[in-house]
Design a protein around this motif. Structure first.
Motif, short mmCIF file in Angstrom:
data_model
loop_
_atom_site.label_atom_id
_atom_site.label_comp_id
_atom_site.label_asym_id
_atom_site.label_seq_id
_atom_site.Cartn_x
_atom_site.Cartn_y
_atom_site.Cartn_z
N ASP A 69 -23.82 20.05 -3.25
CA ASP A 69 -24.17 19.07 -2.35
C ASP A 69 -25.55 18.36 -2.21
O ASP A 69 -26.55 19.11 -2.29
CB ASP A 69 -23.84 19.78 -0.89
CG ASP A 69 -23.52 18.83 0.21
OD1 ASP A 69 -23.53 17.57 0.23
OD2 ASP A 69 -22.43 19.20 0.94
N LEU A 70 -25.49 16.90 -1.99
CA LEU A 70 -26.79 16.42 -1.84
C LEU A 70 -27.17 16.51 -0.36
O LEU A 70 -28.47 16.53 -0.28
CB LEU A 70 -26.34 14.65 -2.17
CG LEU A 70 -26.73 14.09 -3.53
CD1 LEU A 70 -26.51 12.72 -3.30
CD2 LEU A 70 -28.06 14.49 -3.98
N MET A 71 -26.61 16.97 0.58
CA MET A 71 -26.91 17.24 1.98
C MET A 71 -27.33 18.47 1.87
O MET A 71 -26.82 19.66 1.57
CB MET A 71 -25.79 17.03 2.71
CG MET A 71 -26.10 17.03 4.33
SD MET A 71 -27.17 15.78 4.97
CE MET A 71 -27.25 16.13 6.57
N PRO A 72 -28.76 18.80 2.26
CA PRO A 72 -29.26 20.21 2.54
C PRO A 72 -28.58 20.81 3.82
O PRO A 72 -28.06 20.16 4.51
CB PRO A 72 -30.66 19.91 2.53
CG PRO A 72 -30.66 18.64 3.18
CD PRO A 72 -29.71 17.86 2.60
N LYS A 126 -9.44 17.52 7.37
CA LYS A 126 -9.42 18.31 6.06
C LYS A 126 -10.43 19.24 6.09
O LYS A 126 -11.81 19.05 6.19
CB LYS A 126 -9.66 17.41 4.94
CG LYS A 126 -9.76 18.11 3.58
CD LYS A 126 -10.08 17.10 2.56
CE LYS A 126 -10.93 17.74 1.11
NZ LYS A 126 -10.75 19.24 1.36
N LYS A 127 -10.05 20.78 6.01
CA LYS A 127 -10.73 21.82 5.90
C LYS A 127 -11.53 22.06 4.49
O LYS A 127 -10.80 21.46 3.43
CB LYS A 127 -10.31 23.04 6.46
CG LYS A 127 -9.98 22.87 7.96
CD LYS A 127 -9.23 24.10 8.29
CE LYS A 127 -8.67 24.15 9.64
NZ LYS A 127 -7.99 25.04 10.34
N ALA A 128 -12.72 22.53 4.51
CA ALA A 128 -13.19 22.87 3.17
C ALA A 128 -12.13 23.88 2.33
O ALA A 128 -11.13 24.50 3.09
CB ALA A 128 -14.27 23.77 3.22
N PRO A 149 -16.27 7.34 5.96
CA PRO A 149 -17.30 6.93 5.47
C PRO A 149 -18.13 8.17 4.75
O PRO A 149 -18.60 7.80 3.90
CB PRO A 149 -18.35 6.44 6.69
CG PRO A 149 -17.47 6.80 7.99
CD PRO A 149 -15.77 7.06 7.38
N GLU A 150 -17.69 9.22 5.15
CA GLU A 150 -18.41 10.28 4.17
C GLU A 150 -18.08 10.42 2.86
O GLU A 150 -18.88 10.63 2.13
CB GLU A 150 -17.83 11.55 4.85
CG GLU A 150 -18.31 12.17 6.48
CD GLU A 150 -17.51 11.43 7.38
OE1 GLU A 150 -16.73 10.58 7.29
OE2 GLU A 150 -17.62 12.11 8.49
N CYS A 151 -16.90 9.84 2.65
CA CYS A 151 -16.31 9.88 1.07
C CYS A 151 -17.01 8.64 0.49
O CYS A 151 -17.24 8.64 -0.67
CB CYS A 151 -14.89 9.60 1.35
SG CYS A 151 -13.97 11.05 1.76
N LYS A 164 -11.30 18.62 -3.18
CA LYS A 164 -10.92 19.67 -2.75
C LYS A 164 -11.67 20.68 -2.11
O LYS A 164 -11.19 21.43 -1.00
CB LYS A 164 -10.27 20.49 -4.08
CG LYS A 164 -9.66 21.80 -3.88
CD LYS A 164 -9.46 22.59 -5.02
CE LYS A 164 -8.92 23.99 -4.74
NZ LYS A 164 -8.97 24.73 -5.76
N LEU A 165 -12.89 20.92 -2.48
CA LEU A 165 -13.65 21.82 -1.95
C LEU A 165 -14.49 21.44 -0.76
O LEU A 165 -14.68 22.67 0.28
CB LEU A 165 -14.59 22.26 -2.81
CG LEU A 165 -14.09 22.96 -4.12
CD1 LEU A 165 -15.46 23.45 -5.17
CD2 LEU A 165 -13.23 24.07 -3.86
N LEU A 166 -14.73 20.14 -0.29
CA LEU A 166 -15.66 19.80 0.75
C LEU A 166 -14.81 19.35 2.01
O LEU A 166 -13.69 18.92 1.91
CB LEU A 166 -16.42 18.82 0.62
CG LEU A 166 -17.99 19.22 -0.09
CD1 LEU A 166 -17.77 19.25 -1.42
CD2 LEU A 166 -18.98 18.26 0.20
#
Ligand code: SF4
Ligand code: SF4
Length: 187
Positions: free
Chosen positions: A75-78, A21-23, A46-48, A12-14
């Motif tokens: 998020d793992l991504m900084p 799909k928007k945040a 692939p992001e998912c 839902k959030l990302l």
């Protein structure tokens, strides 16, 4: 090993660009009580497929609650923010840990366990960036260890000299990162 269980909060959030799909928007492939309808199927972005949150991989998250209970996803991504001085044009990039906060629980980022997590990140020169959806809704969380007055600060983009931008690419991130420094911010 941690497992997602009934949690689907990241769906839902990302944002998921391939799905447009928007945040903050619920994914059309998210099925209540069943999870992702595309899981392990063709068409799953692939992001998912490679996504994990920091709670799931227990990245220094032993004292944090599952995201659907804490109402935020780390998020793992900084990413990074830019400190700017309009007077002389000086800019400094600061690495952030992104915290996607459920807009239905806008104060969830004040969880004492998350504050302790961010205190530990400050040892690495990293601050928190709470995202609700668009960049303009982001709040920078500065731990006392990095503030000139040894206090917690919550800075939104309209009230300080911190430029809170859209998510940056990994290339931008690698180019932007410099040596961490004690922040001199104007609350
Ligand atoms: S937010 Fe984390 S625990 Fe929840 S579904 Fe996503 S990856 Fe799993
Ligand atoms: S495609 Fe599946 S994993 Fe990706 S956001 Fe939608 S429901 Fe979640």
């Amino acid at each position: 090993m941690r497992q997602c269980g009934d949690c689907q909060l990241c769906c839902k959030l990302l944002p998921v660009p391939p799905l447009r799909k928007k945040a903050g928007e619920r994914c059309r492939h998210q099925k209540f009580g069943k999870g992702c309808a595309l899981y392990h199927r063709a068409g799953m972005p692939p992001e998912c497929a490679i996504w994990n949150c920091r709670w799931l991989v227990n990245d220094d998250a032993a004292d944090l609650s599952r995201p659907d209970r804490s109402h935020y996803v780390i998020d793992l991504m900084p990413d990074y923010i830019t400190l700017q001085n309009d007077g002389d044009g000086y800019q400094q990039h600061i690495q952030v840990v992104q915290i996607w906060c459920d807009p239905k629980h806008p104060d969830a980022h004040r969880d004492p366990h998350l504050r302790a997590y961010l205190s530990r990140r400050s040892d690495e020169g990293i601050v928190g960036l709470v995202r609700y959806g668009t960049a303009l809704e982001a709040i920078t969380i500065i731990p006392p260890q990095m503030a000139p007055d040894d206090q917690w600060h919550e800075l939104n983009s309209n009230a300080c000299n911190v430029k809170q931008e859209q998510q940056h690419s990994l290339t931008d991130l690698m180019e932007a990162m410099g040596a961490p420094a004690r922040m001199a911010v104007t609350p």
